[in-house]
Design a protein around this motif. Structure first.
Motif, short mmCIF file in Angstrom:
data_model
loop_
_atom_site.label_atom_id
_atom_site.label_comp_id
_atom_site.label_asym_id
_atom_site.label_seq_id
_atom_site.Cartn_x
_atom_site.Cartn_y
_atom_site.Cartn_z
N LYS A 1 7.22 -17.15 52.22
CA LYS A 1 7.16 -18.56 52.58
C LYS A 1 5.82 -19.16 52.15
O LYS A 1 5.77 -20.25 51.59
N LYS A 2 4.74 -18.44 52.40
CA LYS A 2 3.40 -18.92 52.02
C LYS A 2 3.31 -19.08 50.51
O LYS A 2 2.84 -20.10 50.01
N ASN A 3 3.76 -18.05 49.78
CA ASN A 3 3.70 -18.12 48.31
C ASN A 3 4.56 -19.26 47.78
O ASN A 3 4.18 -19.96 46.85
N TRP A 4 5.73 -19.44 48.37
CA TRP A 4 6.62 -20.50 47.93
C TRP A 4 6.00 -21.86 48.22
O TRP A 4 5.99 -22.74 47.38
N THR A 5 5.44 -22.02 49.41
CA THR A 5 4.81 -23.29 49.79
C THR A 5 3.64 -23.59 48.86
O THR A 5 3.49 -24.72 48.40
N GLU A 6 2.81 -22.58 48.57
CA GLU A 6 1.68 -22.79 47.68
C GLU A 6 2.14 -23.18 46.28
O GLU A 6 1.56 -24.06 45.65
N SER A 7 3.19 -22.55 45.80
CA SER A 7 3.67 -22.88 44.45
C SER A 7 4.24 -24.30 44.43
O SER A 7 4.09 -25.01 43.44
N MET A 8 4.87 -24.71 45.52
CA MET A 8 5.40 -26.08 45.58
C MET A 8 4.26 -27.09 45.63
O MET A 8 4.32 -28.15 45.01
N LEU A 9 3.21 -26.78 46.38
CA LEU A 9 2.06 -27.68 46.46
C LEU A 9 1.38 -27.80 45.09
O LEU A 9 0.95 -28.88 44.71
N CYS A 10 1.30 -26.68 44.39
CA CYS A 10 0.69 -26.73 43.05
C CYS A 10 1.50 -27.61 42.12
O CYS A 10 0.94 -28.36 41.33
N ARG A 11 2.80 -27.53 42.23
CA ARG A 11 3.65 -28.36 41.36
C ARG A 11 3.46 -29.84 41.68
O ARG A 11 3.43 -30.67 40.80
N LYS A 12 3.36 -30.14 42.97
CA LYS A 12 3.23 -31.55 43.35
C LYS A 12 1.87 -32.11 42.98
O LYS A 12 1.74 -33.30 42.73
N SER A 13 0.85 -31.26 42.99
CA SER A 13 -0.49 -31.77 42.73
C SER A 13 -0.78 -31.94 41.24
O SER A 13 -1.73 -32.60 40.87
N ARG A 14 0.05 -31.32 40.41
CA ARG A 14 -0.18 -31.46 38.98
C ARG A 14 0.21 -32.87 38.53
O ARG A 14 1.32 -33.32 38.80
N PRO A 15 -0.67 -33.55 37.86
CA PRO A 15 -0.30 -34.89 37.38
C PRO A 15 0.71 -34.77 36.24
O PRO A 15 0.67 -33.84 35.45
N LEU A 16 1.61 -35.68 36.24
CA LEU A 16 2.57 -35.71 35.13
C LEU A 16 1.84 -36.24 33.91
O LEU A 16 1.07 -37.19 33.98
N LEU A 17 2.07 -35.59 32.83
CA LEU A 17 1.44 -36.03 31.58
C LEU A 17 2.21 -37.22 31.04
O LEU A 17 3.40 -37.13 30.77
N LYS A 18 1.55 -38.28 30.96
CA LYS A 18 2.19 -39.47 30.40
C LYS A 18 1.52 -39.78 29.08
O LYS A 18 0.42 -40.31 29.03
N THR A 19 2.16 -39.38 28.08
CA THR A 19 1.58 -39.64 26.76
C THR A 19 2.50 -40.58 26.00
O THR A 19 3.72 -40.50 26.14
#
Length: 161
Positions: free
Chosen positions: A139-157
């Motif tokens: 659960k911790k690993n999954w939560t951390e991976s989800m947080l990392c995905r959300k915190s990554r800015p979408l590249l808008k090029t």
């Protein structure tokens, strides 16, 4: 001659494939048993649990033990309940261990023995604790991976030509 061998080989392959597809997996059998249990068709549920239990599935062995313990779907039998719980517990199934410990605790199907009961309950507790810790880690690993995905800015090029 080569054509005959090839045709025979092809027929054998098709036949073996058809037979393999007709044999349900243990997971399919357990799913069927659970469906019947939910519908309160305990006779059918016990029949399907028996099929999986005889294949060596520890969860099915525990469930079949429950059927015999309660008399749901089969004739009530302390002896058979105990036997199926012992098989499940021998495969490190914590539910089987708890049920076996309970049988020893109340003296159902076997002579009452508090020490043996506590021994089985302790073994089950260790397995439950390990499972809980593993689940918390996932659960911790999954939560951390989800947080990392959300915190990554979408590249808008913008593509310029």
């Amino acid at each position: 001659m080569k054509k005959t061998v090839c045709i025979l080989w092809l027929l054998c392959t098709v036949l073996a494939s058809a037979i393999a597809q007709q044999t349900p997996t243990t997971a399919q059998i357990m799913s069927k048993a659970s469906e019947y249990w939910a519908k309160q068709d305990y006779t059918q549920a016990a029949s399907w649990y028996r099929k999986a239990a005889e294949r060596g599935d520890a969860t099915a062995q525990n469930c079949l033990g429950n059927c015999y313990f309660s008399g749901k779907g089969v004739d009530q039998s302390d002896m058979y309940a105990l036997a199926w719980y012992q098989r499940a517990a021998a495969q490190d199934n914590p539910d089987g261990m708890v049920n076996l410990g309970y049988c020893y605790y109340i003296g159902k199907g076997i002579a009452q023995d508090y020490d043996t009961a506590m021994s089985w309950l302790q073994k089950a507790k260790v397995l439950y604790t390990r499972a809980r810790k593993k689940a918390q880690m996932y659960k911790k690993n999954w939560t951390e991976s989800m947080l990392c995905r959300k915190s990554r800015p979408l590249l808008k090029t913008k593509v310029r030509y």
